[in-house]
Design a protein around this motif. Structure first.
Motif, short mmCIF file in Angstrom:
data_model
loop_
_atom_site.label_atom_id
_atom_site.label_comp_id
_atom_site.label_asym_id
_atom_site.label_seq_id
_atom_site.Cartn_x
_atom_site.Cartn_y
_atom_site.Cartn_z
N UNK A 253 -39.79 -16.23 12.51
CA UNK A 253 -41.75 -17.33 13.00
C UNK A 253 -43.09 -16.27 13.02
N UNK A 254 -42.36 -15.76 13.35
CA UNK A 254 -43.36 -14.10 13.73
C UNK A 254 -44.35 -13.70 12.34
N UNK A 255 -43.22 -13.94 10.94
CA UNK A 255 -43.85 -13.59 9.67
C UNK A 255 -44.50 -14.62 9.36
N UNK A 256 -44.06 -16.45 9.42
CA UNK A 256 -44.20 -17.33 8.82
C UNK A 256 -46.25 -17.22 9.31
N UNK A 257 -46.32 -17.10 11.06
CA UNK A 257 -47.42 -17.75 11.60
C UNK A 257 -48.38 -16.44 11.35
N UNK A 258 -47.99 -15.03 11.08
CA UNK A 258 -48.54 -13.83 10.08
C UNK A 258 -49.24 -14.50 8.71
N UNK A 259 -48.13 -14.93 8.59
CA UNK A 259 -48.55 -15.27 6.54
C UNK A 259 -49.60 -16.18 6.62
N UNK A 260 -49.51 -17.52 7.84
CA UNK A 260 -50.43 -18.58 6.87
C UNK A 260 -51.67 -17.77 7.59
N UNK A 261 -52.55 -16.72 7.26
CA UNK A 261 -54.21 -16.84 7.23
C UNK A 261 -54.01 -16.65 6.39
N UNK A 262 -53.40 -17.23 5.53
CA UNK A 262 -53.93 -17.02 3.73
C UNK A 262 -54.23 -18.76 3.69
N UNK A 263 -53.56 -19.32 4.38
CA UNK A 263 -54.15 -20.73 4.48
C UNK A 263 -52.73 -21.89 4.48
N UNK A 264 -52.21 -23.06 5.33
CA UNK A 264 -51.46 -23.81 5.31
C UNK A 264 -51.59 -24.58 3.83
N UNK A 265 -51.39 -26.29 4.28
CA UNK A 265 -51.35 -27.21 2.92
C UNK A 265 -50.89 -28.67 3.66
N UNK A 266 -50.35 -29.27 2.46
CA UNK A 266 -50.30 -30.60 2.63
C UNK A 266 -49.09 -30.79 3.93
N UNK A 267 -48.74 -30.02 4.11
CA UNK A 267 -47.08 -30.44 5.02
C UNK A 267 -47.62 -30.69 6.57
N UNK A 268 -48.55 -29.53 6.62
CA UNK A 268 -49.49 -29.44 7.61
C UNK A 268 -49.78 -30.51 8.19
N UNK A 269 -50.87 -30.79 6.49
CA UNK A 269 -52.02 -31.89 7.39
C UNK A 269 -51.73 -33.02 7.09
N UNK A 270 -50.29 -33.38 7.11
CA UNK A 270 -49.84 -35.05 7.23
C UNK A 270 -49.31 -35.06 8.40
N UNK A 271 -48.66 -33.83 8.82
CA UNK A 271 -47.74 -33.00 9.37
C UNK A 271 -48.59 -33.64 11.08
N UNK A 272 -49.88 -32.92 11.59
CA UNK A 272 -50.42 -32.84 12.67
C UNK A 272 -50.71 -34.83 12.76
N UNK A 273 -51.67 -35.42 12.16
CA UNK A 273 -51.75 -36.61 12.16
C UNK A 273 -50.82 -37.63 13.24
N UNK A 274 -49.40 -37.09 11.89
CA UNK A 274 -48.07 -37.95 12.05
C UNK A 274 -48.07 -37.87 13.68
N UNK A 275 -47.45 -36.22 14.26
CA UNK A 275 -48.04 -35.81 15.52
C UNK A 275 -48.31 -36.13 16.95
N UNK A 276 -49.83 -36.24 16.24
CA UNK A 276 -50.45 -36.62 17.35
C UNK A 276 -50.30 -38.29 17.70
#
Ligand SMILES: [Zn+2]
Length: 381
Positions: A253-276
């Motif tokens: 979990x800590x590694x995932x969040x450290x790594x995504x300084x490089x960027x996220x993508x379509x999965x999170x772009x879709x998931x954020x409005x779906x969650x909201x």
């Protein structure tokens, strides 16, 4: 191998089972004599929380608690938290919990000395420089799930309660001074939360690994993070008291969040409005979106995932990885379609609009447009 360590990357991390006992000395090191523990309502009465408050009280640090935190924390929770912080004469925050407790705790420490509204510090350009950095209170983070990675992040997600839009609030000093990663705190997580949060960590690694930006450090961390989730999430899911599996997932979990300084993508772009819009579980939503996004990104990432598949011991290169992701989801009873999470086609235009302005879009290896996002949502529905 004993899974214990003191790390200084990306911040000071005390990692190992039972290390919550070291919270008082962490408070002293961070300059706190009267910390406020911030967590969500669901966690406030659980034994892991009361035991943590007992540890603080026994060390003469009081048992200051603020728990008026919604699952998707908003600016009202934040205002109440800042008020509790000031009223109690506190001098630092212990952000305790899953994503909501961690994110809101970090924001209470950030906002307790600011004069501008929180929305002025949204993660846009250099807006963070508007903040008075010296007025930010010290932060200790204690994760109780293994997914979000917010304990090692420099931002929080706060939902605007009027517009129902999730905003990312960023400041470098929101990175906690000390993190205590104690896998024993995650033992009581229900099975579906173990799966959902674990798959969020997996999505962070997959999206960081897919992002086109040059960041070899993150690339390496993302790859090893994927391996830890692949090898240990099934064990943590099957037996919640498997401490080795819980520890490896906490690292992932800590590694995932450290790594995504490089960027996220379509999965999170879709998931954020779906969650909201539909109030779905973040990690579970990511997992449902992942197969469609991998198909969509295939032309840009197939080569890279050939290497990943080889490292993870998956046969068949990119296609093998794609097949593995579906089987992995199925093994945790993750639905195959967004419609199974209650997402309806009638709200599609709203979801596409939300996705296109989401900052995660910038890290997707193929440029996202209204047209291709509509197709992506349809494929995932
Ligand atoms: Zn996430």
């Amino acid at each position: 191998m004993s899974l214990v360590g003191n790390w200084s990357y990306p911040t000071a991390i005390k990692f190992g089972a039972g290390r919550i006992k070291e919270l008082p000395e962490a408070c002293v090191a961070a300059g706190m004599k009267r910390p406020l523990l911030v967590t969500d309502k669901g966690l406030a009465d659980l034994p892991i929380t009361t035991a943590t408050l007992d540890i603080l009280e026994a060390a003469g640090l009081g048992r200051g608690l603020f728990n008026d935190v919604d699952p998707n924390p908003n600016e009202k929770n934040l205002a109440a938290g800042v008020e509790a912080y000031k009223a109690g004469g506190h001098d630092g925050v212990i952000a305790f919990g899953g994503g909501s407790g961690l994110d809101l705790g970090k924001m209470v420490a950030f906002m307790c000395g600011q004069t501008r509204p929180v929305w002025d510090f949204e993660d846009i350009g250099d807006w963070w420089t508007r903040a008075d950095a010296d007025a930010i209170a010290p932060i200790i983070a204690v994760p109780t799930t293994a997914g979000t990675g917010s304990e090692v992040g420099r931002a929080s997600v706060i939902t605007n309660s009027e517009t129902h839009v999730k905003k990312i609030i960023f400041h470098p000093k929101v990175l906690p001074t000390v993190v205590i990663c104690d896998p024993e705190l995650t033992v009581g997580m229900p099975q579906f939360i173990t799966a959902g949060t674990g798959l969020d960590a997996f999505a962070h690694c997959v999206e960081a690994f897919s992002s086109p930006h040059y960041h070899p450090m993150s690339q390496g961390i993302a790859l090893e993070g994927m391996r830890l989730v692949k090898d240990y999430l099934p064990r943590a899911y099957k037996d919640g008291s498997d401490i080795e599996a819980r520890a490896q997932m906490m690292s992932a979990a800590a590694m995932g969040a450290t790594a995504f300084q490089k960027g996220l993508g379509a999965i999170h772009a879709m998931s954020h409005p779906i969650g909201a819009v539909f109030n779905t579980h973040h990690g579970t939503t990511n997992a449902v979106c992942m197969p469609a996004v991998l198909d969509f990104n295939a032309p840009a990432v197939a080569d890279r995932f050939q290497q990943a598949a080889a490292y993870l011991g998956i046969d068949g290169g990119f296609d093998g990885f794609r097949a593995f992701v579906q089987e992995f989801n199925d093994s945790f009873a993750i639905p195959r379609k967004l419609s199974d999470l209650g997402v309806t086609e009638t709200r599609l235009p709203e979801l596409v609009k939300g996705a296109i302005i989401d900052p995660s879009c910038g890290g997707n290896p193929i440029e996202l447009t209204e047209d291709n996002l509509t197709a992506l949502f349809n494929a995932a529905l």
